[in-house]
Design an enzyme around this catalytic site. Structure first.
Site, short mmCIF file in Angstrom:
data_model
loop_
_atom_site.label_atom_id
_atom_site.label_comp_id
_atom_site.label_asym_id
_atom_site.label_seq_id
_atom_site.Cartn_x
_atom_site.Cartn_y
_atom_site.Cartn_z
N GLY A 107 -18.34 1.57 -3.62
CA GLY A 107 -19.17 2.76 -3.29
C GLY A 107 -20.58 2.56 -4.13
O GLY A 107 -21.65 3.36 -4.09
N LEU A 108 -20.70 1.32 -4.79
CA LEU A 108 -22.10 1.19 -5.45
C LEU A 108 -23.19 1.10 -4.50
O LEU A 108 -24.23 1.45 -4.86
CB LEU A 108 -22.05 -0.08 -6.17
CG LEU A 108 -21.20 0.10 -7.67
CD1 LEU A 108 -21.03 -1.53 -8.27
CD2 LEU A 108 -22.24 0.63 -8.51
N LEU A 109 -22.85 0.53 -3.37
CA LEU A 109 -23.79 0.32 -2.09
C LEU A 109 -23.91 1.40 -1.32
O LEU A 109 -24.61 1.49 -0.54
CB LEU A 109 -23.53 -0.98 -1.31
CG LEU A 109 -23.64 -2.27 -2.26
CD1 LEU A 109 -23.22 -3.61 -1.36
CD2 LEU A 109 -25.29 -2.33 -2.61
N GLY A 110 -23.49 2.66 -1.65
CA GLY A 110 -23.20 3.82 -0.72
C GLY A 110 -24.20 4.82 -1.27
O GLY A 110 -23.93 6.27 -0.87
N GLY A 111 -25.19 4.80 -2.06
CA GLY A 111 -26.01 5.58 -2.46
C GLY A 111 -25.50 6.19 -4.02
O GLY A 111 -25.73 7.24 -4.33
N SER A 131 -13.90 -4.32 0.47
CA SER A 131 -15.00 -3.64 -0.12
C SER A 131 -16.38 -4.10 0.07
O SER A 131 -17.14 -4.27 -0.79
CB SER A 131 -14.59 -4.17 -1.82
OG SER A 131 -15.18 -3.21 -2.70
N PRO A 132 -16.73 -3.46 1.37
CA PRO A 132 -18.25 -3.91 1.72
C PRO A 132 -19.25 -3.19 1.07
O PRO A 132 -20.34 -3.63 0.99
CB PRO A 132 -18.02 -3.45 3.14
CG PRO A 132 -16.87 -2.60 3.24
CD PRO A 132 -15.95 -3.07 2.43
N LEU A 133 -18.74 -1.93 0.38
CA LEU A 133 -19.67 -1.49 -0.31
C LEU A 133 -19.71 -1.39 -1.75
O LEU A 133 -19.85 -0.78 -2.67
CB LEU A 133 -19.91 0.27 -0.05
CG LEU A 133 -19.98 0.33 1.44
CD1 LEU A 133 -20.15 2.08 1.87
CD2 LEU A 133 -21.41 -0.39 2.06
N TYR A 145 0.60 -1.14 -0.03
CA TYR A 145 0.06 0.06 -0.19
C TYR A 145 0.82 1.26 0.01
O TYR A 145 1.95 1.21 0.71
CB TYR A 145 -0.76 0.06 1.21
CG TYR A 145 -1.99 -0.98 1.26
CD1 TYR A 145 -2.24 -1.78 0.03
CD2 TYR A 145 -2.86 -1.17 2.56
CE1 TYR A 145 -3.44 -2.71 0.10
CE2 TYR A 145 -3.89 -2.35 2.39
CZ TYR A 145 -3.96 -2.76 1.35
OH TYR A 145 -5.10 -3.79 1.41
#
Length: 331
Positions: free
Chosen positions: A220-224, A215-217, A53
């Site tokens: 970003g797709l699951l973040g609105g 990548s729980p969202l 990283y």
């Protein structure tokens, strides 16, 4: 903050994991330190990083930022369960010099010492394989890890991006040596991407590994994502998984249905995506990778969100899981 045991170990970790991937490339050192302080103040004690990283050409920069934060004292290191990773090539871009990547005993020894220097610590709590190495035998890998445990440089070993059969093979080989084996698996897992439910999560549960979704969202797709696109007048830039998904009418329809469901119940989509993972069997806690303090504060809301059985059923209707193996791909 609630704490759970990491897999079958006695190690207790927070139900949210602080991901540090943005520290360096997206977030400068002072703001990274601010986020880590806020996370610790909120009770998050599990921090995840990796040797690669920091981005090219600054691989290792993220570990250095974590190290300078530890150096501030105040019990920061003692309060933190530190996880980092080994596998990627740490040489300059395009450098294909042999033995500078993957999981040979040579690279493991080199990589752990370099990570310890950057992190400014004498041990790593959870040392994770960033990817499976198909060319190195497990006898060699476990011998190298056992030496590190004996030296006190690492305490536990985890995996990341492993298939179910990889988890099984690794832990069977460890058992033959009398070693503890893998105690955690970090995998891609969220409402949209549920393939881990077929074999990875069942294998993790069977062998006593804590599951740490990354990548729980789903980027970003699951973040609105659709709402933000609309509020931005359609000018919001997208890339990667997000752009690919929103460009597909059928997949976009599912994201819209998800956002509508959340709105009907007065929930923020990002909170729901994290809270759903906290209801899943075998999940220790999802990794949140905030770029700002506000992103961290938003993620913390998920810890207090209770999802009813009816709501969880509605989520399954929008994003059905694949079902268990082998039924998911056979009869």
């Amino acid at each position: 903050m609630d704490y759970v045991h990491l897999g079958r170990t006695g190690l207790r970790v927070s139900r949210l994991v602080l991901g540090t991937m943005n520290f360096g490339p997206q977030t400068d050192e002072p703001h990274s330190h601010e986020i880590m302080d806020a996370a610790l103040d909120a009770g998050i004690n599990f921090f995840d990083t990796a040797n690669v990283y920091g981005g090219t050409p600054q691989k290792g920069r993220t570990e250095e930022i974590v190290g300078t934060w530890f150096a501030k004292g105040g019990g920061r290191r003692d309060k933190t369960v530190l996880a980092t990773k080994v596998y990627g090539n740490m040489g300059p871009a395009g450098d294909a010099w042999p033995n500078h990547d993957k999981l040979s005993a040579v690279n493991i020894r080199r990589a752990v010492d370099a990570s310890l220097r950057r992190l400014g610590t004498d041990h790593i709590d959870v040392y994770q394989f960033h990817h499976i190495d198909r060319a190195t035998p497990w006898e060699e890998i476990w011998q190298a890890m056992d030496v590190l445990v004996q030296q006190g440089k690492i305490l536990y070993v985890g995996s990341s991006n492993f298939p179910g059969w990889g988890i099984a093979r690794a832990n069977e080989q460890a058992a033959r040596r009398g070693s503890l084996g893998l105690v955690s698996e970090q995998c891609l897992y969220n409402l949209i991407e549920r393939r881990a439910e077929m074999e990875v999560i069942p294998a993790a549960e069977a062998y006593g590994l804590g599951v740490i979704p990354w990548s729980p969202l789903q980027s970003g797709l699951l973040g609105g994502a659709i709402r933000k696109e609309r509020e931005g007048g359609g000018a919001r830039s997208t890339s990667g998984r997000e752009a690919e998904t929103l460009a597909d009418p059928a997949r976009r329809e599912r994201i819209q249905a998800y956002e509508d469901l959340c709105e009907q119940h007065g929930f923020e989509p990002g909170d729901v995506g994290l809270a759903w993972l906290l209801t899943r069997p075998g999940v220790t806690g999802p990794i949140v990778g905030p770029r700002t303090r506000e992103h961290l504060d938003s993620a913390l809301r998920a810890l207090t969100l209770e999802l009813s059985d009816e709501f969880l059923k509605a989520l399954d209707e929008i994003f059905p899981g694949p079902g268990p193996a082998p039924e998911a791909f056979a009869w």
